[in-house]
Design an enzyme around this catalytic site. Structure first.
Site, PDB file in Angstrom:
ATOM      1  N   GLU A 100      13.196   6.848 -16.524  1.00  0.00           N
ATOM      2  CA  GLU A 100      13.390   7.542 -15.328  1.00  0.00           C
ATOM      3  C   GLU A 100      14.596   7.910 -15.082  1.00  0.00           C
ATOM      4  OE1 GLU A 100      11.105   4.449 -13.192  1.00  0.00           O
ATOM      5  OE2 GLU A 100      12.948   3.272 -13.095  1.00  0.00           O
TER       6      GLU A 100
ATOM      7  N   HIS B  46       5.102  -3.486 -13.165  1.00  0.00           N
ATOM      8  CA  HIS B  46       6.373  -3.343 -13.552  1.00  0.00           C
ATOM      9  C   HIS B  46       7.135  -4.509 -14.095  1.00  0.00           C
ATOM     10  CE1 HIS B  46      10.257  -1.441 -14.284  1.00  0.00           C
ATOM     11  NE2 HIS B  46      10.470  -1.197 -13.128  1.00  0.00           N
TER      12      HIS B  46
ATOM     13  N   GLN C 109       1.422   3.044  -5.669  1.00  0.00           N
ATOM     14  CA  GLN C 109       0.407   2.054  -6.898  1.00  0.00           C
ATOM     15  C   GLN C 109      -0.556   1.495  -5.910  1.00  0.00           C
ATOM     16  OE1 GLN C 109      -0.096   2.153 -10.053  1.00  0.00           O
ATOM     17  NE2 GLN C 109       1.385   3.668 -10.265  1.00  0.00           N
TER      18      GLN C 109
ATOM     19  N   TYR D  36       0.998  -1.072   0.099  1.00  0.00           N
ATOM     20  CA  TYR D  36       0.029  -0.097  -0.067  1.00  0.00           C
ATOM     21  C   TYR D  36       0.996   1.352   0.215  1.00  0.00           C
ATOM     22  CZ  TYR D  36      -4.521   2.092   0.747  1.00  0.00           C
ATOM     23  OH  TYR D  36      -5.667   3.139   0.494  1.00  0.00           O
TER      24      TYR D  36
ATOM     25  N   GLY E 117      11.186  -5.098  -2.393  1.00  0.00           N
ATOM     26  CA  GLY E 117      10.274  -5.604  -1.304  1.00  0.00           C
ATOM     27  C   GLY E 117       9.811  -7.144  -2.001  1.00  0.00           C
ATOM     28  N   GLN E 118       9.550  -6.802  -3.382  1.00  0.00           N
ATOM     29  CA  GLN E 118       8.775  -8.221  -4.116  1.00  0.00           C
ATOM     30  C   GLN E 118       9.980  -9.124  -3.913  1.00  0.00           C
ATOM     31  OE1 GLN E 118       7.772  -7.023  -8.129  1.00  0.00           O
ATOM     32  NE2 GLN E 118       6.821  -5.179  -7.237  1.00  0.00           N
TER      33      GLN E 118
ATOM     34  N   ASP F  77      11.130   1.565 -19.055  1.00  0.00           N
ATOM     35  CA  ASP F  77      10.637   2.435 -17.729  1.00  0.00           C
ATOM     36  C   ASP F  77      12.085   2.651 -17.028  1.00  0.00           C
ATOM     37  OD1 ASP F  77       8.438   2.773 -15.616  1.00  0.00           O
ATOM     38  OD2 ASP F  77       9.982   1.837 -14.555  1.00  0.00           O
TER      39      ASP F  77
HETATM   40  N1  LIG Z   1       5.309   4.602  -7.673  1.00  0.00           N
HETATM   41  C1  LIG Z   1       4.590   4.477  -8.857  1.00  0.00           C
HETATM   42  O1  LIG Z   1       3.872   5.616  -9.066  1.00  0.00           O
HETATM   43  C2  LIG Z   1       4.753   3.614  -9.905  1.00  0.00           C
HETATM   44  C3  LIG Z   1       4.336   3.860 -11.114  1.00  0.00           C
HETATM   45  C4  LIG Z   1       4.378   2.765 -12.091  1.00  0.00           C
HETATM   46  C5  LIG Z   1       4.734   1.378 -11.668  1.00  0.00           C
HETATM   47  N2  LIG Z   1       5.124   1.277 -10.349  1.00  0.00           N
HETATM   48  C6  LIG Z   1       5.260  -0.217  -9.969  1.00  0.00           C
HETATM   49  O2  LIG Z   1       4.657  -0.492  -8.930  1.00  0.00           O
HETATM   50  C7  LIG Z   1       4.906  -1.424  -8.080  1.00  0.00           C
HETATM   51  C8  LIG Z   1       4.861  -0.692  -6.537  1.00  0.00           C
HETATM   52  O3  LIG Z   1       5.535   0.486  -6.542  1.00  0.00           O
HETATM   53  P1  LIG Z   1       5.411   1.662  -5.376  1.00  0.00           P
HETATM   54  O4  LIG Z   1       6.302   2.702  -5.792  1.00  0.00           O
HETATM   55  O5  LIG Z   1       3.953   1.677  -5.148  1.00  0.00           O
HETATM   56  O6  LIG Z   1       6.104   0.978  -4.166  1.00  0.00           O
HETATM   57  P2  LIG Z   1       6.617   1.628  -2.858  1.00  0.00           P
HETATM   58  O7  LIG Z   1       5.815   2.636  -2.695  1.00  0.00           O
HETATM   59  O8  LIG Z   1       7.949   1.815  -2.938  1.00  0.00           O
HETATM   60  O9  LIG Z   1       6.025   0.331  -2.112  1.00  0.00           O
HETATM   61  C9  LIG Z   1       6.276   0.220  -0.836  1.00  0.00           C
HETATM   62  C10 LIG Z   1       5.230  -0.915  -0.307  1.00  0.00           C
HETATM   63  O10 LIG Z   1       6.119  -2.017  -0.298  1.00  0.00           O
HETATM   64  C11 LIG Z   1       6.193  -2.422   1.140  1.00  0.00           C
HETATM   65  N3  LIG Z   1       7.615  -3.106   1.362  1.00  0.00           N
HETATM   66  C12 LIG Z   1       8.553  -2.645   1.144  1.00  0.00           C
HETATM   67  N4  LIG Z   1       9.602  -3.593   1.495  1.00  0.00           N
HETATM   68  C13 LIG Z   1       9.025  -4.579   2.176  1.00  0.00           C
HETATM   69  C14 LIG Z   1       9.198  -5.699   2.655  1.00  0.00           C
HETATM   70  N5  LIG Z   1      10.689  -6.170   2.789  1.00  0.00           N
HETATM   71  N6  LIG Z   1       8.460  -6.425   3.325  1.00  0.00           N
HETATM   72  C15 LIG Z   1       7.214  -6.013   3.033  1.00  0.00           C
HETATM   73  N7  LIG Z   1       6.602  -5.051   2.662  1.00  0.00           N
HETATM   74  C16 LIG Z   1       7.599  -4.193   1.901  1.00  0.00           C
HETATM   75  C17 LIG Z   1       5.765  -0.911   1.841  1.00  0.00           C
HETATM   76  O11 LIG Z   1       5.450  -1.623   3.274  1.00  0.00           O
HETATM   77  P3  LIG Z   1       6.033  -0.273   4.420  1.00  0.00           P
HETATM   78  O12 LIG Z   1       5.504   1.066   3.986  1.00  0.00           O
HETATM   79  O13 LIG Z   1       5.514  -1.097   5.558  1.00  0.00           O
HETATM   80  O14 LIG Z   1       7.698  -0.409   4.131  1.00  0.00           O
HETATM   81  C18 LIG Z   1       4.768  -0.618   1.061  1.00  0.00           C
HETATM   82  O15 LIG Z   1       3.543  -1.267   1.068  1.00  0.00           O
HETATM   83  C19 LIG Z   1       6.518  -1.535  -8.483  1.00  0.00           C
HETATM   84  O16 LIG Z   1       6.703  -2.564  -9.277  1.00  0.00           O
HETATM   85  C20 LIG Z   1       6.838  -0.158  -9.266  1.00  0.00           C
HETATM   86  O17 LIG Z   1       8.005  -0.396 -10.163  1.00  0.00           O
HETATM   87  C21 LIG Z   1       5.159   2.127  -9.357  1.00  0.00           C
END
Ligand SMILES: NC(=O)c1ccc[n+]([C@@H]2O[C@H](COP(=O)([O-])OP(=O)(O)OC[C@H]3O[C@@H](n4cnc5c(N)ncnc54)[C@H](OP(=O)(O)O)[C@@H]3O)[C@@H](O)[C@H]2O)c1
Length: 347
Positions: free
Chosen positions: A211, A123, A41, A38, A101-102, A207
């Site tokens: 970036e 992604h 995305q 959460y 995290g994945q 991607d």
């Molecule tokens: N950012 C964007 O807008 C965007 C755009 C297009 C595609 N994407 C893709 O969408 C996916 C998600 O990206 P995002 O940017 O939304 O990710 P993010 O904000 O970096 O994700 C954070 C999430 O991962 C959890 N997390 C991280 N490390 C963890 C671990 N070791 N164990 C359990 N949970 C963990 C966090 O929990 P905590 O908060 O508790 O650490 C949080 O729920 C990725 O594949 C990214 O490349 C992202």
């Protein structure tokens, strides 16, 4: 699918016209969508799917982010669970954890990927660099991707404004024969503008290039170079910032975003047009070798490995925050704050 002409190249795209929301709901009506993570995305995709009438649950570890999910209306034990519980309940498991995290949770999650389930990504990273990430899905699940071309925050705000964010989609593995229709239905469900087809490999490489390039890395480098040259020749911060960033973001970018670069040029002085037409090829010649270097570094996995190594460190967040703070503290971005304060709408 609709055939659209992109500057002479015809591509198949999907919009809500060919694939209405009702059809998407019908295709996914028996699915439980488990949004794992959460962060950025997660809230965008889970919120849009929920508002569009899909059956969504969220999986998030305890902590601040879990509390945010509760504040957004996800109910513990009903629609909000631990990561493992959500993965067990979900039939479409959406990996929206950070890319590092994945990798960390994969060993715990893969047992919940039972026959016929769908593994969903936004992604291509985990699958494309699976020799480095260790993410190898079982053969009897569908593996699909919808990658929004923008922030999860924009996905949500644009949805609430009745607009849609463009997304790419890809099928890596079609075990059920229904992977593509499920994937497109999912894209419509999260509020895509139009969907265009890609592969996990192409999405991951474009991607990371984008970036590091024009979307974030190259643009900051360009701004810093021009700002420093102007300052070193005696221009004030206000002048250097306005000529480097403010005019671009406030006046010019909206023009070429709306009607193209030639139209923006045509709406500038002939002096500006002459100089820009002469200098664009010089910048291109200087920058293109760096772009080729960047693409190679992405393509051969170097960038993915750097990202995995750095973002897997226990103190990665503190280190990133320190680097962002250094950017925040630069004179150029301090000047930006004053310029923003002086915008008429802020007075
Ligand atoms: N950012 C964007 O807008 C965007 C755009 C297009 C595609 N994407 C893709 O969408 C996916 C998600 O990206 P995002 O940017 O939304 O990710 P993010 O904000 O970096 O994700 C954070 C999430 O991962 C959890 N997390 C991280 N490390 C963890 C671990 N070791 N164990 C359990 N949970 C963990 C966090 O929990 P905590 O908060 O508790 O650490 C949080 O729920 C990725 O594949 C990214 O490349 C992202």
């Amino acid at each position: 699918m609709a055939k659209m002409n992109f500057g002479g190249v015809v591509e198949d795209v999907v919009t809500k016209e060919e694939f209405p929301l009702e059809k998407a709901r019908e295709i996914l009506k028996d699915e439980t969508i488990a949004v794992i993570g959460y962060g950025i995305q997660g809230p965008g995709q889970a919120g849009n799917l929920r508002d569009n009438g899909f059956n969504v649950i969220v999986g998030q570890r305890q902590g601040k982010t879990y509390d945010k999910a509760v504040a957004d209306g996800w109910v513990p034990g009903k629609t909000l669970f631990s990561i493992e519980e959500a993965a067990e309940k979900g039939t479409i498991i959406c990996m929206l954890l950070s890319d590092a995290g994945q990798i960390a949770v994969w060993p715990k999650l893969k047992k919940y990927l039972t026959k016929g389930k769908t593994l969903y990504y936004s992604h291509g990273f985990a699958i494309n660099w699976q020799d480095r990430t260790g993410v190898v899905p079982p053969e009897d699940v569908d593996v699909v991707m919808v990658a929004p071309k923008g922030s999860g925050t924009s996905l949500r705000t644009m949805f609430l404004e009745g607009r849609g964010l463009n997304c790419s989609y890809a099928i890596y593995q079609d075990a059920t024969g229904k992977a593509e229709e499920k994937c497109i239905a999912f894209g419509i469900g999260i509020g895509a503008g139009y969907l265009f087809q890609t592969t996990f490999h192409k999405e991951a490489t474009s991607d990371l290039t984008g970036e590091r390039g024009s979307l974030m890395g190259a643009i900051e480098g360009l701004f810093e170079a021009q700002y420093e040259v102007l300052r070193s020749h005696g221009h004030s911060p206000s002048e250097a910032f306005n000529e480097t960033v403010e005019e671009l973001t406030q006046s010019l970018a909206p023009l070429f975003g709306e009607k193209g670069m030639d139209w923006m040029y045509a709406n500038c002085s002939t002096t500006a047009q002459r100089g820009a037409l002469d200098w664009a090829p010089r910048f291109k010649a200087a920058i293109k070798p760096v772009m080729e270097w960047l693409y190679l570094s992405v393509e051969n996995g170097t960038e993915a490995q750097i990202s995995i190594d750095k973002n897997s460190l226990p103190d990665y967040r503190e280190k990133l925050n320190a680097e962002l703070q250094a950017m925040h503290d630069m004179e150029m971005w301090r000047a930006a704050e004053t310029v923003r304060q002086l915008r008429p709408e802020n007075n």
